[in-house]
Design a protein around this motif. Sequence first.
Motif, short mmCIF file in Angstrom:
data_model
loop_
_atom_site.label_atom_id
_atom_site.label_comp_id
_atom_site.label_asym_id
_atom_site.label_seq_id
_atom_site.Cartn_x
_atom_site.Cartn_y
_atom_site.Cartn_z
N LEU A 18 25.87 34.88 55.50
CA LEU A 18 25.56 34.31 54.20
C LEU A 18 25.70 32.79 54.23
N ALA A 19 26.76 32.31 54.85
CA ALA A 19 27.00 30.87 54.89
C ALA A 19 25.88 30.13 55.60
N VAL A 20 25.33 30.72 56.67
CA VAL A 20 24.33 30.00 57.45
C VAL A 20 22.91 30.19 56.92
N THR A 21 22.79 30.71 55.71
CA THR A 21 21.48 30.67 55.06
C THR A 21 21.13 29.24 54.65
N LEU A 22 22.10 28.33 54.70
CA LEU A 22 21.82 26.90 54.64
C LEU A 22 21.76 26.42 56.08
N ARG A 23 20.70 25.73 56.46
CA ARG A 23 20.52 25.30 57.84
C ARG A 23 19.70 24.01 57.86
#
Length: 202
Positions: free
Chosen positions: A10-15
Amino acid sequence: MTATRLALDLAVTLRHDGHGGVADDLADTAGLATWVRDRATLLDCCAHPGAVDQELLDTVRELRAAVRSLFARAVLPGPPSRADDRRLLPEGEAIGRLNAAAAGVATVPEFSWAPGGSPAVRIRPTGDPSAADRLTAALARAAIAFLQGPERDLLRACPAPRCVRYFVKEHARQEWCAPSCGNRARVARHHERRRAGQGGAP
């Protein structure tokens, strides 16, 4: 992927978007629907997670903000992701969001033992919660499990230029979230050395 790794996922859906900016895989309801569909089993949503509307998108993005804020705390004394350093939630608010979402669905353990298999326990929702509540509760429980588990101590913010991802350090020599970030960091260091050398020339 294990259920606890859902928090990292979920956290790395920002990239990083490859152009110096930040891309968001959950920018709209279609993005969330695709993300959920690919993880339906882990999210305990079966094959039909229900309608993905703006309200659910807002809720999941709020959970993500909480997870990333607590990830920033977990990587201390290292710096947080560059995407987080100016918009971290207060820790109490981040923890409150996780607890509220996790408490939204009551659960009971369900034991099973298939012939020829190993004993297993599945956490099953009680009553008839909505698919949206089940999804957000599953995400919150995964985040809580990750943050209280051994992988928290291996969490890092990727230091590569423009990267905004967190990652779990899988081996002692791992410095980056992906080989591409390592390559980009080496290229950046090379250019920096060249600039420094040119600046010192007579």
